[in-house]
Structures are given as C-alpha cells and as structure tokens.
Design a protein around this motif. Structure first.
Motif, short mmCIF file in Angstrom:
data_model
loop_
_atom_site.label_atom_id
_atom_site.label_comp_id
_atom_site.label_asym_id
_atom_site.label_seq_id
_atom_site.Cartn_x
_atom_site.Cartn_y
_atom_site.Cartn_z
N PHE A 127 41.70 30.74 -18.59
CA PHE A 127 42.44 30.02 -17.56
C PHE A 127 43.22 28.90 -18.24
O PHE A 127 42.69 28.22 -19.12
CB PHE A 127 41.50 29.37 -16.53
N ASP A 128 44.46 28.71 -17.83
CA ASP A 128 45.24 27.54 -18.23
C ASP A 128 45.18 26.57 -17.06
O ASP A 128 45.82 26.79 -16.03
CB ASP A 128 46.69 27.94 -18.56
N ILE A 129 44.37 25.53 -17.23
CA ILE A 129 44.10 24.60 -16.13
C ILE A 129 44.84 23.29 -16.37
O ILE A 129 44.64 22.65 -17.41
CB ILE A 129 42.58 24.33 -16.01
N PRO A 130 45.70 22.88 -15.42
CA PRO A 130 46.40 21.60 -15.59
C PRO A 130 45.43 20.43 -15.47
O PRO A 130 44.57 20.42 -14.60
CB PRO A 130 47.41 21.58 -14.43
N ASN A 131 45.58 19.45 -16.36
CA ASN A 131 44.76 18.26 -16.26
C ASN A 131 45.42 17.27 -15.29
O ASN A 131 46.42 17.60 -14.64
CB ASN A 131 44.49 17.64 -17.64
N ARG A 133 43.79 25.30 -22.15
CA ARG A 133 43.27 26.66 -22.10
C ARG A 133 41.76 26.66 -22.26
O ARG A 133 41.22 26.06 -23.19
CB ARG A 133 43.93 27.53 -23.16
N CYS A 168 37.56 28.40 -6.70
CA CYS A 168 37.42 27.14 -7.44
C CYS A 168 36.09 27.09 -8.19
O CYS A 168 36.01 26.52 -9.28
CB CYS A 168 37.56 25.96 -6.49
N LYS A 181 48.66 21.70 -19.21
CA LYS A 181 47.68 22.78 -19.12
C LYS A 181 46.82 22.85 -20.37
O LYS A 181 47.31 22.75 -21.49
CB LYS A 181 48.40 24.12 -18.91
N LEU A 236 36.77 29.04 -11.33
CA LEU A 236 37.60 28.26 -12.24
C LEU A 236 36.76 27.18 -12.93
O LEU A 236 36.83 26.99 -14.15
CB LEU A 236 38.75 27.62 -11.47
N ALA A 282 44.14 24.03 -7.53
CA ALA A 282 44.16 23.67 -8.96
C ALA A 282 45.41 24.16 -9.67
O ALA A 282 45.66 23.78 -10.81
CB ALA A 282 42.92 24.22 -9.65
N LYS A 283 46.18 25.03 -9.02
CA LYS A 283 47.45 25.54 -9.59
C LYS A 283 47.24 26.21 -10.95
O LYS A 283 48.07 26.09 -11.85
CB LYS A 283 48.47 24.42 -9.71
N ALA A 284 46.14 26.93 -11.09
CA ALA A 284 45.87 27.64 -12.34
C ALA A 284 46.19 29.12 -12.23
O ALA A 284 46.36 29.80 -13.23
CB ALA A 284 44.41 27.45 -12.76
#
Length: 198
Positions: free
Chosen positions: A180-184, A191, A30, A189, A33, A73-75
């Motif tokens: 990283f494609d990080i969900p808000n 990028r 984390c 997601k 990330l 974070a499910k990334a």
C-alpha cells in the motif's frame, strides 16, 4: 510496532471524526490498511489484525471479489510486485519457458548482466567460477561473440577466447509482494509491504 502506531495515528486522523475512535471500530478496508502497515511485527503478530486479514484472504478466493477500500485514507487498492529489484549491474528479463516447457507469461523473472571475464577475471571467477554453485543457483553463462554462437562446451574446456559473457539468474522473489502507498499527514506517500500468507 512503532510504525504500526504511527500508521494508526495517521490513519485515525484521516478516518475518524474529532472524537477519537479505536482501531477496532474502523471499517474493514481501513482495518486491512492499518494491519498491512504493521511492519515489526507484521500483521501476523498483531492479535487485532489476524481476524480481518484472514477474512480478506478467504474473500479473495471467492468469485466477484472486490478489494475493500479505506476511502478516507486515499490509498486505494494495493499494488503487487512479485520480484525484488535485480542486483546492481543487471537488468530484468523474461524467461520464455518454464522447466517443464510450458510457456510463461512475460513477468521479468530473470536478472541478466553482461560481464567481461577478461577484464574482470577475478570478480568473474569469484561470482561465477564455481559450476556447481551456478547449477544450484540456476545461473547460466553464455559466451557472446561476433558471428555464430555455439554452445558453451568450449568455454567449459577453456578453448573459447570470447570475453563477453551473458549471465542469467532467477530474479529474487519478494517475501512480501503486496504493498500500500499510504499518504502521511503531509500528503507524502509511504510504501508498506505485506504478504497474505496465513
């Protein structure tokens, strides 16, 4: 810095229990990330981020490396794209050999476009009329015509009457090829591009 704060807030909401935790308490995956999401400044300019990112870079060189994941974070693992998009009007293509003649794997490292130098004479001359600039930029021009296609000697001496020209140039490389494609907080997601240079 603002994007880092937003990313930290979103990541903290996903990662942490109801009791607010500081970023320094986040697990390594984390931390990575969160630091990769820092855009202005990049992780290089955030003192908190330098140790975990340098630790990552060292770990990547060891056999059996597994990317540390921030599961909450499910990334997932990051992606990597070495090259930028080709300019408008051109498409990616692969060169088959390097300058030293060694075969190169298929990596779409070139940008190719077809131009009509007769219809778009002004634009063609503006973009590709300077031979020295073409050489410096490693841009090659190939006259396309029906039948046999000889070398471009005639074109250089204005003896060709072919109009279609295949223009090939190196595809721009990304300064930050990892992402990283990080969900808000809404699950969409976003990028975040980053590099792993020290």
């Amino acid at each position: 810095m603002k994007r880092l704060l937003y990313a930290a807030a979103g990541l903290a909401a996903v990662v942490c229990s109801p009791v607010a935790a500081k970023a320094q308490d986040a697990e390594w995956g984390c931390q990575i990330l969160l630091c990769a999401a820092s855009q202005n400044p990049s992780w290089h300019g955030v003192p908190y981020c330098v140790p975990p990112m340098k630790k990552l870079i060292r770990a990547m060189s060891k056999p059996g490396f597994d990317w540390p994941i921030c599961h909450q974070a499910k990334a997932g693992e990051p992606g990597r794209e070495e090259f930028e998009d080709c300019p408008a009007g051109s498409r990616p293509a692969s060169s088959s050999n390097t300058d030293d003649g060694v075969f190169r794997r298929d990596e779409n490292d070139q940008c190719v476009r077809i131009m009509d130098r007769c219809e778009d004479r002004g634009e063609f001359n503006r973009l590709y009329g300077d031979g020295e600039a073409n050489d410096k930029n490693r841009t090659t021009l190939e006259i396309l015509r029906s039948g046999r296609n000889d070398d471009d000697f005639g074109y250089r001496h204005n003896k060709y009457n072919g109009c279609k020209v295949k223009v090939t140039s190196p595809r721009p490389r990304r300064s930050s090829p990892w992402y990283f494609d990080i969900p808000n907080d809404k699950g969409v997601k976003e990028r975040f591009w980053f590099n792993l240079r020290t």
